[in-house]
Design a protein around this motif. Structure first.
Motif, mmCIF file in Angstrom:
data_model
loop_
_atom_site.group_PDB
_atom_site.id
_atom_site.type_symbol
_atom_site.label_atom_id
_atom_site.label_comp_id
_atom_site.label_asym_id
_atom_site.label_seq_id
_atom_site.Cartn_x
_atom_site.Cartn_y
_atom_site.Cartn_z
ATOM 1 N N VAL A 59 0.803 -1.229 0.000
ATOM 2 C CA VAL A 59 0.000 0.000 0.000
ATOM 3 C C VAL A 59 0.833 1.274 0.000
ATOM 4 O O VAL A 59 0.305 2.349 -0.273
ATOM 5 N N GLN A 60 2.127 1.183 0.324
ATOM 6 C CA GLN A 60 2.970 2.376 0.333
ATOM 7 C C GLN A 60 4.415 1.977 0.092
ATOM 8 O O GLN A 60 4.789 0.831 0.267
ATOM 9 N N GLU A 61 5.215 2.946 -0.308
ATOM 10 C CA GLU A 61 6.633 2.710 -0.529
ATOM 11 C C GLU A 61 7.335 2.593 0.826
ATOM 12 O O GLU A 61 7.167 3.443 1.702
ATOM 13 N N VAL A 62 8.084 1.528 1.007
ATOM 14 C CA VAL A 62 8.774 1.287 2.275
ATOM 15 C C VAL A 62 10.264 1.172 1.980
ATOM 16 O O VAL A 62 10.674 0.381 1.139
ATOM 17 N N SER A 63 11.055 1.978 2.661
ATOM 18 C CA SER A 63 12.499 1.877 2.491
ATOM 19 C C SER A 63 13.051 0.982 3.592
ATOM 20 O O SER A 63 12.652 1.071 4.755
ATOM 21 N N LEU A 64 13.961 0.111 3.198
ATOM 22 C CA LEU A 64 14.567 -0.790 4.167
ATOM 23 C C LEU A 64 15.654 -0.062 4.942
ATOM 24 O O LEU A 64 16.449 0.688 4.367
ATOM 25 N N ARG A 65 15.671 -0.281 6.223
ATOM 26 C CA ARG A 65 16.696 0.322 7.062
ATOM 27 C C ARG A 65 17.748 -0.748 7.352
ATOM 28 O O ARG A 65 17.713 -1.413 8.380
ATOM 29 N N LEU A 66 18.645 -0.930 6.410
ATOM 30 C CA LEU A 66 19.672 -1.954 6.538
ATOM 31 C C LEU A 66 20.948 -1.331 7.073
ATOM 32 O O LEU A 66 21.329 -0.232 6.680
ATOM 33 N N ARG A 67 21.605 -2.045 7.931
ATOM 34 C CA ARG A 67 22.885 -1.566 8.443
ATOM 35 C C ARG A 67 23.996 -2.095 7.549
ATOM 36 O O ARG A 67 23.831 -3.066 6.816
ATOM 37 N N GLU A 68 25.143 -1.451 7.627
ATOM 38 C CA GLU A 68 26.288 -1.895 6.862
ATOM 39 C C GLU A 68 26.756 -3.246 7.404
ATOM 40 O O GLU A 68 26.797 -3.464 8.618
ATOM 41 N N ASP A 69 27.088 -4.152 6.517
ATOM 42 C CA ASP A 69 27.549 -5.477 6.914
ATOM 43 C C ASP A 69 29.042 -5.400 7.210
ATOM 44 O O ASP A 69 29.884 -5.534 6.318
ATOM 45 N N ALA A 70 29.360 -5.131 8.478
ATOM 46 C CA ALA A 70 30.755 -4.958 8.869
ATOM 47 C C ALA A 70 31.020 -5.720 10.156
ATOM 48 O O ALA A 70 30.147 -5.842 11.017
ATOM 49 N N VAL A 71 32.233 -6.242 10.290
ATOM 50 C CA VAL A 71 32.638 -6.940 11.511
ATOM 51 C C VAL A 71 32.775 -5.914 12.617
ATOM 52 O O VAL A 71 33.467 -4.909 12.472
ATOM 53 N N THR A 72 32.101 -6.169 13.759
ATOM 54 C CA THR A 72 32.149 -5.214 14.864
ATOM 55 C C THR A 72 32.790 -5.791 16.118
ATOM 56 O O THR A 72 33.014 -5.068 17.070
ATOM 57 N N GLU A 73 33.065 -7.092 16.111
ATOM 58 C CA GLU A 73 33.682 -7.719 17.275
ATOM 59 C C GLU A 73 34.941 -8.447 16.851
ATOM 60 O O GLU A 73 35.028 -8.964 15.736
ATOM 61 N N SER A 74 35.871 -8.537 17.773
ATOM 62 C CA SER A 74 37.110 -9.250 17.478
ATOM 63 C C SER A 74 36.902 -10.751 17.679
ATOM 64 O O SER A 74 35.946 -11.182 18.328
ATOM 65 N N ASP A 75 37.810 -11.548 17.117
ATOM 66 C CA ASP A 75 37.735 -12.993 17.241
ATOM 67 C C ASP A 75 38.110 -13.400 18.669
ATOM 68 O O ASP A 75 39.231 -13.167 19.110
ATOM 69 N N GLN A 76 37.145 -13.990 19.379
ATOM 70 C CA GLN A 76 37.392 -14.409 20.756
ATOM 71 C C GLN A 76 37.154 -15.908 20.928
ATOM 72 O O GLN A 76 36.735 -16.364 21.982
ATOM 73 N N ARG A 77 37.406 -16.668 19.858
ATOM 74 C CA ARG A 77 37.161 -18.103 19.908
ATOM 75 C C ARG A 77 37.956 -18.775 21.029
ATOM 76 O O ARG A 77 37.417 -19.565 21.793
ATOM 77 N N ALA A 78 39.220 -18.470 21.142
ATOM 78 C CA ALA A 78 40.056 -19.104 22.160
ATOM 79 C C ALA A 78 39.526 -18.804 23.566
ATOM 80 O O ALA A 78 39.467 -19.702 24.417
ATOM 81 N N ALA A 79 39.121 -17.579 23.811
ATOM 82 C CA ALA A 79 38.589 -17.214 25.129
ATOM 83 C C ALA A 79 37.266 -17.925 25.392
ATOM 84 O O ALA A 79 37.005 -18.374 26.510
ATOM 85 N N ASN A 80 36.438 -18.049 24.377
ATOM 86 C CA ASN A 80 35.149 -18.717 24.542
ATOM 87 C C ASN A 80 35.301 -20.219 24.749
ATOM 88 O O ASN A 80 34.466 -20.847 25.392
ATOM 89 N N GLN A 81 36.342 -20.803 24.174
ATOM 90 C CA GLN A 81 36.537 -22.241 24.297
ATOM 91 C C GLN A 81 37.458 -22.627 25.454
ATOM 92 O O GLN A 81 37.688 -23.808 25.685
ATOM 93 N N ALA A 82 37.940 -21.651 26.189
ATOM 94 C CA ALA A 82 38.885 -21.931 27.270
ATOM 95 C C ALA A 82 38.291 -22.831 28.342
ATOM 96 O O ALA A 82 39.001 -23.652 28.932
ATOM 97 N N CYS A 83 37.019 -22.722 28.622
ATOM 98 C CA CYS A 83 36.408 -23.518 29.678
ATOM 99 C C CYS A 83 35.787 -24.818 29.148
ATOM 100 O O CYS A 83 35.214 -25.595 29.912
ATOM 101 N N ALA A 84 35.904 -25.088 27.860
ATOM 102 C CA ALA A 84 35.327 -26.306 27.276
ATOM 103 C C ALA A 84 36.163 -27.519 27.682
ATOM 104 O O ALA A 84 37.387 -27.448 27.731
ATOM 105 N N PRO A 85 35.525 -28.642 27.961
ATOM 106 C CA PRO A 85 36.273 -29.833 28.362
ATOM 107 C C PRO A 85 37.115 -30.422 27.236
ATOM 108 O O PRO A 85 38.171 -30.998 27.493
ATOM 109 N N ALA A 86 36.683 -30.274 25.976
ATOM 110 C CA ALA A 86 37.453 -30.836 24.866
ATOM 111 C C ALA A 86 37.262 -29.969 23.621
ATOM 112 O O ALA A 86 36.141 -29.682 23.217
ATOM 113 N N VAL A 87 38.395 -29.560 23.039
ATOM 114 C CA VAL A 87 38.387 -28.730 21.833
ATOM 115 C C VAL A 87 39.462 -29.270 20.896
ATOM 116 O O VAL A 87 40.532 -29.687 21.336
#
Length: 99
Positions: A59-87
Motif C-alpha cells: 500500500v505504500q513505498e517502504v524503504s529498508l533500514r539496513l545496516r552496513e555489513d561490517a565486523v564489529t567484534e574481534s575474534d574471541q574463539r580461544a577465550a570462549n573455548q577456554a572452559c570447554a572440556p574438549a576442543v
C-alpha cells in the motif's frame, strides 16, 4: 486431501496425544477444514506476483533500514573455548550420542 479417523489417530500418536473419540472427531473436522484452505490457496494463480518483504509495501513505498555489513567484534574463539572440556582445531568436541 481429506483425512480420516485413522490419520487423526496416527497424528495424535506422533504428537504423543491421547484424544477421546469425540475429540478425534472434532480434530478431523478442523484438520480437514485447514486442508481445504490450503487447497484453496494453491488454486490461486500467483505467477508474476512479486513477494512482499512487508505487508506495508503493498500500500505504500517502504524503504529498508539496513545496516552496513561490517565486523564489529574481534575474534574471541580461544577465550570462549577456554572452559570447554574438549576442543580440537577450534571445534567443541562432544560425546557421541547416536550410533
Amino acid at each position: 486431501m481429506a483425512l480420516n479417523l485413522d490419520d487423526v489417530a496416527r497424528l495424535a500418536k506422533l504428537a504423543r496425544l491421547a484424544p477421546s473419540p469425540e475429540q478425534q472427531a472434532t480434530l478431523l473436522t478442523q484438520l480437514n477444514g485447514f486442508f481445504e484452505h490450503v487447497e484453496a490457496m494453491r488454486a490461486v494463480d500467483t505467477r508474476g506476483v512479486q513477494p512482499l518483504y512487508t505487508p506495508l509495501s503493498a500500500v505504500q513505498e517502504v524503504s529498508l533500514r539496513l545496516r552496513e555489513d561490517a565486523v564489529t567484534e574481534s575474534d574471541q574463539r580461544a577465550a570462549n573455548q577456554a572452559c570447554a572440556p574438549a576442543v580440537e582445531d577450534g571445534l567443541f568436541l562432544v560425546p557421541k550420542v547416536i550410533e
